[in-house]
Scaffold this motif. Sequence first.
Motif, PDB file in Angstrom:
ATOM      1  N   MET A 121     -10.279   0.315   4.788  1.00  0.00           N
ATOM      2  CA  MET A 121     -10.416  -0.587   3.644  1.00  0.00           C
ATOM      3  C   MET A 121     -11.158  -1.855   4.044  1.00  0.00           C
ATOM      4  SD  MET A 121      -6.694  -0.145   1.794  1.00  0.00           S
ATOM      5  CE  MET A 121      -7.002  -0.576   0.089  1.00  0.00           C
TER       6      MET A 121
ATOM      7  N   PHE B 141       4.172   7.293   8.261  1.00  0.00           N
ATOM      8  CA  PHE B 141       3.426   6.826   7.095  1.00  0.00           C
ATOM      9  C   PHE B 141       2.905   5.404   7.312  1.00  0.00           C
ATOM     10  CE2 PHE B 141       3.656   5.892   2.313  1.00  0.00           C
ATOM     11  CZ  PHE B 141       2.392   6.404   2.113  1.00  0.00           C
TER      12      PHE B 141
ATOM     13  N   PHE C 253      -1.161  10.333  -5.549  1.00  0.00           N
ATOM     14  CA  PHE C 253      -1.007   8.879  -5.628  1.00  0.00           C
ATOM     15  C   PHE C 253      -1.903   8.251  -6.695  1.00  0.00           C
ATOM     16  CE2 PHE C 253      -4.511   6.374  -4.027  1.00  0.00           C
ATOM     17  CZ  PHE C 253      -5.347   7.373  -3.572  1.00  0.00           C
TER      18      PHE C 253
ATOM     19  N   MET D 108       4.386  -3.596  -6.266  1.00  0.00           N
ATOM     20  CA  MET D 108       3.323  -4.556  -6.034  1.00  0.00           C
ATOM     21  C   MET D 108       3.840  -5.867  -5.462  1.00  0.00           C
ATOM     22  SD  MET D 108       0.411  -3.383  -6.158  1.00  0.00           S
ATOM     23  CE  MET D 108      -0.383  -4.956  -5.946  1.00  0.00           C
TER      24      MET D 108
ATOM     25  N   LEU E 268      -8.585   9.776   2.076  1.00  0.00           N
ATOM     26  CA  LEU E 268      -7.669   9.380   3.153  1.00  0.00           C
ATOM     27  C   LEU E 268      -6.292   9.022   2.597  1.00  0.00           C
ATOM     28  CD1 LEU E 268      -7.115   8.677   6.153  1.00  0.00           C
ATOM     29  CD2 LEU E 268      -7.866   6.358   5.647  1.00  0.00           C
TER      30      LEU E 268
ATOM     31  N   LEU F 234      -4.566  -8.800  -1.302  1.00  0.00           N
ATOM     32  CA  LEU F 234      -3.334  -8.073  -1.627  1.00  0.00           C
ATOM     33  C   LEU F 234      -2.153  -9.030  -1.694  1.00  0.00           C
ATOM     34  CD1 LEU F 234      -2.871  -4.793   0.462  1.00  0.00           C
ATOM     35  CD2 LEU F 234      -2.990  -5.047  -1.996  1.00  0.00           C
TER      36      LEU F 234
ATOM     37  N   LEU G 211       0.830  -1.213   0.000  1.00  0.00           N
ATOM     38  CA  LEU G 211       0.000   0.000   0.000  1.00  0.00           C
ATOM     39  C   LEU G 211       0.864   1.263   0.000  1.00  0.00           C
ATOM     40  CD1 LEU G 211      -2.845  -1.126   2.412  1.00  0.00           C
ATOM     41  CD2 LEU G 211      -3.058  -0.667  -0.034  1.00  0.00           C
TER      42      LEU G 211
ATOM     43  N   MET H 249      -9.289  -4.826  -3.327  1.00  0.00           N
ATOM     44  CA  MET H 249      -9.923  -5.170  -2.057  1.00  0.00           C
ATOM     45  C   MET H 249     -10.822  -6.380  -2.178  1.00  0.00           C
ATOM     46  SD  MET H 249     -10.625  -1.647  -0.053  1.00  0.00           S
ATOM     47  CE  MET H 249     -11.433  -0.731  -1.306  1.00  0.00           C
TER      48      MET H 249
ATOM     49  N   ASN I 239       0.141   7.485  -9.529  1.00  0.00           N
ATOM     50  CA  ASN I 239       0.984   6.301  -9.327  1.00  0.00           C
ATOM     51  C   ASN I 239       0.223   5.015  -9.610  1.00  0.00           C
ATOM     52  OD1 ASN I 239       3.060   7.977  -8.533  1.00  0.00           O
ATOM     53  ND2 ASN I 239       2.445   7.906  -6.383  1.00  0.00           N
TER      54      ASN I 239
ATOM     55  N   ILE J 104      -2.757  10.818   3.673  1.00  0.00           N
ATOM     56  CA  ILE J 104      -1.597  10.218   4.341  1.00  0.00           C
ATOM     57  C   ILE J 104      -0.407  10.056   3.409  1.00  0.00           C
ATOM     58  CG2 ILE J 104      -2.977   9.077   6.133  1.00  0.00           C
ATOM     59  CD1 ILE J 104      -2.592   6.483   4.842  1.00  0.00           C
ATOM     60  N   SER J 105      -0.654   9.997   2.103  1.00  0.00           N
ATOM     61  CA  SER J 105       0.500   9.833   1.204  1.00  0.00           C
ATOM     62  C   SER J 105       1.107  11.185   0.860  1.00  0.00           C
ATOM     63  CB  SER J 105       0.099   9.114  -0.069  1.00  0.00           C
ATOM     64  OG  SER J 105      -0.611   9.980  -0.926  1.00  0.00           O
TER      65      SER J 105
ATOM     66  N   LYS K  27       0.861  12.743  -1.656  1.00  0.00           N
ATOM     67  CA  LYS K  27       1.373  12.687  -3.031  1.00  0.00           C
ATOM     68  C   LYS K  27       0.188  12.580  -3.974  1.00  0.00           C
ATOM     69  CE  LYS K  27       5.916  11.899  -2.557  1.00  0.00           C
ATOM     70  NZ  LYS K  27       7.061  12.312  -3.307  1.00  0.00           N
TER      71      LYS K  27
ATOM     72  N   LEU L 165      -5.719   3.516   7.373  1.00  0.00           N
ATOM     73  CA  LEU L 165      -6.094   3.080   6.031  1.00  0.00           C
ATOM     74  C   LEU L 165      -6.627   1.649   6.004  1.00  0.00           C
ATOM     75  CD1 LEU L 165      -6.202   3.932   3.089  1.00  0.00           C
ATOM     76  CD2 LEU L 165      -3.953   2.921   2.789  1.00  0.00           C
TER      77      LEU L 165
ATOM     78  N   LEU M   4       2.318   1.623  -3.457  1.00  0.00           N
ATOM     79  CA  LEU M   4       1.269   1.958  -4.407  1.00  0.00           C
ATOM     80  C   LEU M   4       0.968   3.451  -4.321  1.00  0.00           C
ATOM     81  CD1 LEU M   4      -0.223  -0.017  -6.193  1.00  0.00           C
ATOM     82  CD2 LEU M   4      -2.047  -0.101  -4.533  1.00  0.00           C
ATOM     83  N   MET M   5       1.015   3.990  -3.114  1.00  0.00           N
ATOM     84  CA  MET M   5       0.707   5.403  -2.938  1.00  0.00           C
ATOM     85  C   MET M   5       1.895   6.297  -3.248  1.00  0.00           C
ATOM     86  SD  MET M   5      -1.935   5.695   0.163  1.00  0.00           S
ATOM     87  CE  MET M   5      -1.097   4.744   1.384  1.00  0.00           C
ATOM     88  N   ARG M   6       3.090   5.862  -2.842  1.00  0.00           N
ATOM     89  CA  ARG M   6       4.268   6.695  -3.062  1.00  0.00           C
ATOM     90  C   ARG M   6       4.760   6.607  -4.499  1.00  0.00           C
ATOM     91  NH1 ARG M   6       6.979   8.359   2.100  1.00  0.00           N
ATOM     92  NH2 ARG M   6       5.183   9.483   2.891  1.00  0.00           N
ATOM     93  N   GLY M   7       4.382   5.504  -5.177  1.00  0.00           N
ATOM     94  CA  GLY M   7       4.820   5.358  -6.550  1.00  0.00           C
ATOM     95  C   GLY M   7       6.151   4.661  -6.629  1.00  0.00           C
TER      96      GLY M   7
ATOM     97  N   ALA N  75       0.098   5.309   9.804  1.00  0.00           N
ATOM     98  CA  ALA N  75      -1.165   5.814   9.258  1.00  0.00           C
ATOM     99  C   ALA N  75      -1.821   4.719   8.425  1.00  0.00           C
ATOM    100  CB  ALA N  75      -0.907   7.055   8.412  1.00  0.00           C
ATOM    101  N   ILE N  76      -1.015   3.969   7.691  1.00  0.00           N
ATOM    102  CA  ILE N  76      -1.548   2.868   6.892  1.00  0.00           C
ATOM    103  C   ILE N  76      -2.111   1.781   7.803  1.00  0.00           C
ATOM    104  CG2 ILE N  76      -0.864   0.966   5.375  1.00  0.00           C
ATOM    105  CD1 ILE N  76       0.895   3.002   3.919  1.00  0.00           C
TER     106      ILE N  76
ATOM    107  N   LEU O 118     -12.147   6.566   0.906  1.00  0.00           N
ATOM    108  CA  LEU O 118     -10.829   5.934   0.831  1.00  0.00           C
ATOM    109  C   LEU O 118      -9.807   6.820   0.108  1.00  0.00           C
ATOM    110  CD1 LEU O 118      -9.210   3.419   1.476  1.00  0.00           C
ATOM    111  CD2 LEU O 118      -9.809   2.533  -0.762  1.00  0.00           C
TER     112      LEU O 118
END
Lengths: 466, 466
Positions: free
Chosen positions: A213, A201, B221, A156, B212, A225, A144, B148, B224, B216-217, B219, A209, A147-150, A204-205, B209
Amino acid sequence: MMIGKTDLVDKVKETIDEYNMLISGDKVLVSVSAGPDSMALLHTLLKLKNIYDINLHLFHLDHLTREGQSSIDAKFVKELSEKLGINLTLYVKSAEKYVKEKGLSFETGARELRLNLIQKVANQEKITKIATGHNANDLAETILMRLMRGTGTKGMIGISPTQGKFIRPLIYIFRDEIEKFCYENKINYRVDQTNLESYYFRNAIRNKLIPLMREISKKDFLKNLINFSKIYLEEDRFLNSLTKKIYYKISKRKNNDVYIPIIELKNLPPALNRRLLRLAIEEKKGELLDISFNAVEDIIDSLKNETEFFEFNLPKFMKVVKDKENLVIKKIEKQKIFFKKEIPMEGTCILETLNLVIETKIVDGKDAKIKDDKTTAYLDYESIIPKLYVRPWEFGDRFIPLGLDKGKKLQDFFVDEKVAQEKRKTIPILVDSEKIVWIVGYRIDERVKVKPETRKVLIINVKELS
Amino acid sequence: MMIGKTDLVDKVKETIDEYNMLISGDKVLVSVSAGPDSMALLHTLLKLKNIYDINLHLFHLDHLTREGQSSIDAKFVKELSEKLGINLTLYVKSAEKYVKEKGLSFETGARELRLNLIQKVANQEKITKIATGHNANDLAETILMRLMRGTGTKGMIGISPTQGKFIRPLIYIFRDEIEKFCYENKINYRVDQTNLESYYFRNAIRNKLIPLMREISKKDFLKNLINFSKIYLEEDRFLNSLTKKIYYKISKRKNNDVYIPIIELKNLPPALNRRLLRLAIEEKKGELLDISFNAVEDIIDSLKNETEFFEFNLPKFMKVVKDKENLVIKKIEKQKIFFKKEIPMEGTCILETLNLVIETKIVDGKDAKIKDDKTTAYLDYESIIPKLYVRPWEFGDRFIPLGLDKGKKLQDFFVDEKVAQEKRKTIPILVDSEKIVWIVGYRIDERVKVKPETRKVLIINVKELS
């Protein structure tokens, strides 16, 4: 302390077998932090020791943090090793001190220190495998995060079950299974209060997050995942090994540079194309850190253009040059180019390679007299995300030129402004932690312009060193 | 209404070119809902019409929903087609009625109806491409949904830019860019108040989602996610075409069944192995819906076992049989097996193929007299997620047998209980919308057992039809 046959041990064994983590005669370094993961790992390996015919060696690093708590962890591990009769290499090194000396963030520095010491012990003790306690929750959180930061496609996969000498036998076991295993088998552990990697970070996930989810998906989505990550791990390995074969067949090395015939690149499926280019950069650069998605895409895009000659910088003095027949990946000779350099928010900074002085100061919005001056930028101080740096332009650079409302490739900007190829390398680019703020002598970024509501103005002046 | 040169049109053109969406002479059906996406799509295609030498044909379906609002949308599209002088096929069909007749959920039914009609028009009008207005936000939301909910690897592609005749030229354009384009070019649209697909879930992703994750990112995202999806799209296509080549080389067809030599499967890299098996199932089944990750993994796992003979059911009367030399994928003759059938929460249901009657009733917790009886199950009513079904067992089935605290493969359960292969097919499996609740005659699931706090008990009795 004797662990009977348990589901967890069986599951760990399945992972070990599936990824061929252990072979007879392996000498395994177990990195024991004293937390539940590494304690479960150690006890599982103890249980499987005879089946695989392996030897164990413990490793612990006391970072001298958490007001003496870290030393209690160290004592705990020391007593454990004595009780089990397993050799332990225990280091006591101040992470704080190391981090300061190297000028790194605490997270990065502490991780580097630990890995360096592990590597050192591995060499001294003829270690063949290094086992760490990463679990399935760490894996899902990492996916995750990435995926968010790139990231490229590596994101993955998250955390690979094996990597060189490293093995992660608990990687498909969830945290609650580990805690239950410890509870049922009366395995003591110490609760680790710090999480060295990306503390805010990751938390927070973990705490915001993932619960959200879970709530909206109403499914056991962490398993989904992990399943995707497992599949992609194998696909990634297959694609990489295929690409490597092709890479070594088509690439040539001349004067220490890598040459890739463009015609061969064009004949490859796009999926391999991108991976091959990354392999070539990795060969010259040593790793792929800071090589962005955009940089690789831009290089691939440039192949479509038959005639154009290209020459682009990548981080760490890498350069990609396109002539009519080849892409050439080379190192830039250091003296010819300036470095990425931090500049103070208020003060003076000298850029010797370009013979320039950069002066910065912050003034109140109402005191700022904005003049039209190519060598001075007036920026909205609060739109700048510290820190501030100067660096040469890089492949993949994009910014929002003042007056436009969408991003533009810096390359296209230079073409429109008719800046010669040779000159481009000598133009200082001012960046903050996230974006370009000023192409010195040309244009500031729309996002940092002074607005009516601006309270503080950052004034940057660049002039020749006299 | 004339659109000048804009960044959006350029970006759409890039996508069209990159994925070869249009060729000269194409007759393009544009599905126009009247919302911003499809209006931007239509105007972009109008602008590019001459460049690509294509013809347009509009399609609209009035679902007769939203208290007459849907008919205002239809009127809007009709007037537009007249003004632009472009042919329109307009259908007026009650989605409500269709959904009732077919016994589908509103989302699934409305979607099926729309796709059927589009296909019909496409045939009548000799349409070569069908353009839809899916955008980058739809794509990112879909990726998160699939991640998910769990899917095979297709999940990470989300929505493919092309799929058969379908093209999605706006797939890499974000919603805010589309709205801005409409605003700047004075393109009117109607705000669509319903989102036909997965209304609740998609909205939770959009409104809870993603904000959020953005917070937190810190970015951009979503970009990405899209970048990963783009890369993976190409990797997926490459892996699939490679697998197809191998599949047609090694597989054989006898009596309408597909035979895959196990030795060939074993020699493949695991990544292709899994894809090849999915291809084979897809060939026989027509699609891959309901083929779970676990089912495919279990079949692959079974290959490791040299001697064992396997025979397993998959949804839709599919069967995978392993003999010593081949995996055989075949259809089950329908009369020999019972169907998946919904059973009422209170009432009687006859299972003719097995000659069984299933009776269900709900009683107050305090009134339930729980007896030890193989043919009756007592379940905690509130732990059941409606609806309730009976079906034969399937490959990949797992449950938590009463008394255990973790999941078990049904296959392993049958082995432990010494249930003969032939008998397994005739054992009714009761499932709710998420999980197995009862292996009739053997064991209920731990999660649905009656607990001290149980308020209502669901009693299910299965007996021979007399």
